[in-house]
Design an enzyme around this catalytic site. Structure first.
Site, PDB file in Angstrom:
ATOM      1  N   LYS A  22       0.990  -1.584  -0.156  1.00  0.00           N
ATOM      2  CA  LYS A  22      -0.084  -0.071  -0.628  1.00  0.00           C
ATOM      3  C   LYS A  22       0.687   1.272   0.074  1.00  0.00           C
ATOM      4  CE  LYS A  22      -0.736  -0.203   4.938  1.00  0.00           C
ATOM      5  NZ  LYS A  22       0.283   0.835   5.708  1.00  0.00           N
ATOM      6  N   THR A  23       1.818   1.358   0.630  1.00  0.00           N
ATOM      7  CA  THR A  23       2.659   2.457   0.800  1.00  0.00           C
ATOM      8  C   THR A  23       3.623   2.654  -0.811  1.00  0.00           C
ATOM      9  OG1 THR A  23       3.540   1.992   2.676  1.00  0.00           O
ATOM     10  CG2 THR A  23       4.500   3.338   1.840  1.00  0.00           C
ATOM     11  N   ASP A  41      -3.622   7.254   5.146  1.00  0.00           N
ATOM     12  CA  ASP A  41      -3.524   5.165   5.352  1.00  0.00           C
ATOM     13  C   ASP A  41      -3.728   5.373   6.943  1.00  0.00           C
ATOM     14  OD1 ASP A  41      -1.661   3.105   4.523  1.00  0.00           O
ATOM     15  OD2 ASP A  41      -0.407   4.069   5.600  1.00  0.00           O
ATOM     16  N   GLU A  42      -4.052   4.008   7.239  1.00  0.00           N
ATOM     17  CA  GLU A  42      -4.176   2.997   8.426  1.00  0.00           C
ATOM     18  C   GLU A  42      -5.929   3.632   7.989  1.00  0.00           C
ATOM     19  OE1 GLU A  42      -2.902   0.837   8.507  1.00  0.00           O
ATOM     20  OE2 GLU A  42      -0.541   0.705   8.496  1.00  0.00           O
ATOM     21  N   GLN A  63      -7.497  -5.301   9.907  1.00  0.00           N
ATOM     22  CA  GLN A  63      -6.450  -5.223  11.229  1.00  0.00           C
ATOM     23  C   GLN A  63      -6.484  -3.790  11.760  1.00  0.00           C
ATOM     24  OE1 GLN A  63      -2.003  -4.725   8.962  1.00  0.00           O
ATOM     25  NE2 GLN A  63      -3.104  -5.172   7.262  1.00  0.00           N
ATOM     26  N   ARG A  91       2.261 -10.215  10.765  1.00  0.00           N
ATOM     27  CA  ARG A  91       3.824 -10.167  10.718  1.00  0.00           C
ATOM     28  C   ARG A  91       4.770 -10.567   9.762  1.00  0.00           C
ATOM     29  NH1 ARG A  91       2.273  -5.869   9.994  1.00  0.00           N
ATOM     30  NH2 ARG A  91       0.415  -7.005   9.980  1.00  0.00           N
TER      31      ARG A  91
END
Length: 742
Positions: free
Chosen positions: A32-33, A219-220, A250, A606
């Site tokens: 996504k970044t 973002d997020e 998330q 993770r």
């Protein structure tokens, strides 16, 4: 070849869709970044958007810095004009310019958690709240929740009804806000709330920033709360070019006020929204992703998506069940040691757990085995006493209205200014309607100051001197002068030579931080300022302390691990009652369990190459031994994805059978004469004045009757082990157990 040709099809689709509302559902590790940074580059290079018309918001300084670096590498001209920042940093920039419209001075102070607690103690005293009954932390939590929903003190008070506790909080909320205003200070929630209030009440300011930020990316987005949603809605209201990126799977910060409905209802708020799903994962192996998918699909409150990868299946997910938590810690420590011997770096390994208390056993094992480690989310560097003292000097120089900062350092180092004098200054300030520092400037007007007036005058003169130097000197020079003129180092050494060394090293690190700040300002062609430095320090998060260049095993809670990735991950304590927690299991709110499941999903994703899930049959909790079932989240993973080490993982029935057999064996053993056993533990019990000994039958108010198995010395108390007839073996401290011999 264009840089956009390196993107996969959904990524490219998200980058090229630039107009109108856009929702990017980005699964864990889906790049996504990369999408956000390429989208910024595309807007500038292909759509001819001015860089200063772009705002990119994320949640942590670490994420913002990473995004900034990537944008700089993609966009050569004008990249420095793009706002890439956290929510709080963006709000501070707006408030520094316009907060005077709300009756504040632009040189306001930002209060951290410790400052809030200190202020709340004073507030509780003023409004007659007994902090033994209603804790300061509980009051602050209630106020924070109200601010996140944009509920003012007046509205809160109107909604308390006949609830006496909430009425007390309402009074504290009103006084807390009044004290913040008097100190020209804002807490973290205020940074958002005041900005939204400013935009709602000042049309010209709103118009200015709507024109400035024609393209907004968040973002997020699943972690946003109500006030953050309002901020984004206001800023994007004119041009509606709002792109939000997030993953509802998330969303794990409900306890901080995050509202998952913001992302789930995005298409309801923006009916013309375009939706893109990023489901290809570039981080983990197939087996790890399949395990994550199998867990999260049990949630009903989510948008449908399935992670997949081209990385291959990889190793199966290891599941290891141990008799005790000690055995669990021993296995993980030994496994890491073996991996390092085989060529793995320590920093490639992370141990994730549900509660901070779980770190102790791992720390003890690592120390004994000489394994380097670091706990992320421990004591923040800026929360250490010596750092807060020096920062309080800087805050006093920058904003004399901050009473907390002035009171903290008025007698640090010791100047013979006692609490009685400080209270007289405070009383004088309140009677005259001025700040604590302003009262110090006229000590002759402070009733009862007497001989202390000269000391107060000397302190005020020192601060005035520092204020003059702040106008002429660099930040690092000012810091050095404060440290030297106050004699702070000498005072530390006079207290404790041994402890002073580490404290002085921390002060040196603060000087390094100041120098780095000035260097960064020079790189951006900005003028370093004392306010800017204090602002940057105030906005630092714990997770920003993770140094990926250092070689140590990382220990952290699952909440702290979000946004990170490691080749080898150990998820410890995977037991019902611990993860998910007992309160979650027994809660009537289904959403609580779904959030815990999302937390498990975050933990699993993770891991890049190897994932180990571990649990223990017996674990000491609050001084008592508890038998726990394997976590229901593990039972949601298909067996074909698990490697159980050649042993069949025990199910619920297996555990119960073994528990019963264990109790029978214990009781049969202790039915024999206790002569040998009594020699040590009976003497200890008799010396401690206990009415029972090993072998005696006792009664507990909660667990009923049972047999005392063992008694051990435990410092100030005795640890008693009892096999209860209906609840199995429990270990407890005698003072709290209050066992009665039958």
């Amino acid at each position: 070849m264009s840089i956009y040709d390196t993107l996969n099809k959904p990524q490219r689709e998200a980058v090229l869709h630039t107009d109108g509302p856009l929702l990017i559902l980005a699964g864990a590790g889906s790049g996504k970044t990369r999408v956000l940074t390429h989208r910024i580059a595309y807007l500038i290079e292909e759509k001819n958007v001015n860089p200063w018309n772009i705002l990119a918001i994320t949640f942590t300084n670490k994420a913002a810095e990473e995004m900034r670096q990537r944008v700089d590498s993609l966009v050569r001209f004008g990249a420095e004009s793009i706002w890439v920042s956290t929510f709080h940093s963006a709000c501070v920039r707006i408030l520094r310019r316009y907060i005077d419209r709300l009756g504040y001075d632009n040189r306001f102070t930002i209060y951290d958690t410790d400052d809030q607690k200190t202020l709340m103690k004073e507030v509780c005293r003023k409004v007659n709240i007994d902090t033994k009954v209603l804790r300061e932390r509980a009051v602050l939590s209630a106020i924070s929740a109200a601010k996140n929903e944009m509920v003012s003190p007046e509205e809160y008070e109107l909604n308390v009804g006949g609830d006496f506790g909430r009425l007390k909080i309402a009074k504290a909320y009103r006084e807390y806000e009044a004290q913040l205003k008097a100190n020209n200070a804002l807490d973290f929630d205020d940074l958002l709330v005041k900005t939204v209030h400013l935009l709602n009440t000042q049309p010209d300011v709103l118009e200015n920033y709507q024109e400035r930020f024609r393209y907004i990316m968040v973002d997020e987005y699943q972690d946003t709360n109500t006030v953050q949603f309002q901020l984004v809605r206001l800023l994007s209201g004119k041009y509606r070019n709002l792109c939000v990126v997030g993953d509802d799977d998330q969303s794990i910060y409900k306890f901080r006020g995050a509202n998952i409905r913001n992302i789930l209802d995005f298409e309801h708020e923006f009916p013309d929204a375009y939706v893109v799903k990023l489901e290809q994962n570039y981080r983990s192996t197939g087996n790890i992703l399949n395990a994550a998918n199998s867990v999260i699909r049990n949630n009903s409150g989510r948008k449908d998506k399935t992670l997949w990868t081209d990385n291959g299946e990889g190793e199966k997910v290891r599941l290891r069940q141990f008799d005790t938590a000690f055995d669990e810690a021993d296995f993980i420590a030994e496994d890491i040691r073996q991996n390092v011997q085989d060529g793995t770096a320590y920093h490639d390994c992370a141990i994730l757990y549900r509660t901070n208390a779980q770190s102790r056993l791992f720390e003890e094992k690592f120390i004994s085995m000489n394994i380097p480690y670091k706990i992320i989310g421990g004591i923040n560097f800026y929360a250490r006493r010596e750092i807060k003292d020096i920062l309080a000097y800087l805050k006093t120089v920058d904003n004399g209205q901050d009473d907390l900062a002035v009171r903290r350092i008025i007698n640090v180092p010791k100047r013979g200014i006692g609490l009685t004098t400080i209270n007289r200054v405070q009383q004088s300030a309140e009677e005259r309607g001025i700040s604590f520092y302003d009262a110090l400037l006229t000590p002759e007007l402070i009733a009862g100051a007497g001989r202390s007036a000269a000391k107060l005058d000397s302190f005020a003169a020192l601060i005035e001197y520092f204020k003059g130097q702040a106008e002429r000197e660099s930040l690092t020079d000012l810091l050095n002068e404060i440290i030297e003129k106050t004699g702070y180092i000498e005072s530390l050494e006079a207290e404790d030579k041994t402890e002073a060394e580490s404290r002085i090293q921390n002060i040196d690190e603060l000087l390094n931080k100041a120098a780095a700040y000035e260097e960064a300002c020079d790189d951006r062609d900005e003028r370093p300022s004392l306010s800017g430095f204090l602002e940057e320090v105030a906005l630092v998060a714990d997770i920003d302390s993770l140094d990926e260049d250092q070689d140590y095993v990382v220990l952290m809670t699952l909440h702290s691990a979000k946004g990170l990735e490691f080749p080898n991950v150990y998820l410890a304590g995977m037991e019902d009652g611990l993860f998910p927690s007992y309160l979650t299991i027994t809660s009537d709110d289904k959403e609580d369990l779904e959030e815990e499941r999302r937390l498990c999903y975050v933990g699993i994703t993770r891991a890049e190459k190897e994932l180990t899930l571990s649990c223990a049959r017996r674990r000491m909790v609050r001084g008592e031994t508890q038998f726990n079932k394997i976590s229901r989240f593990i039972r949601e993973i298909p067996l074909e994805l698990l490697d159980t080490g050649g042993r069949k993982a025990e199910g619920e029935a297996d555990i119960q059978d073994k528990q019963k057999a264990y109790f029978r064996a214990k009781q049969a053993y202790h039915a024999q004469p206790f002569s040998a056993l009594k020699k040590g533990s009976q003497l200890a019990a008799e010396a401690g004045g206990l009415s029972y000994q090993p072998g005696d039958r006792v009664r507990h108010v909660k667990f009923g009757e049972g047999t005392v198995l063992d008694i051990k010395e435990g410092g100030r108390d005795y640890e008693v082990t009892v096999a209860f007839d209906g609840f199995g073996e429990r270990k407890m401290f005698a003072m709290f157990a209050r066992l009665v011999k039958v």
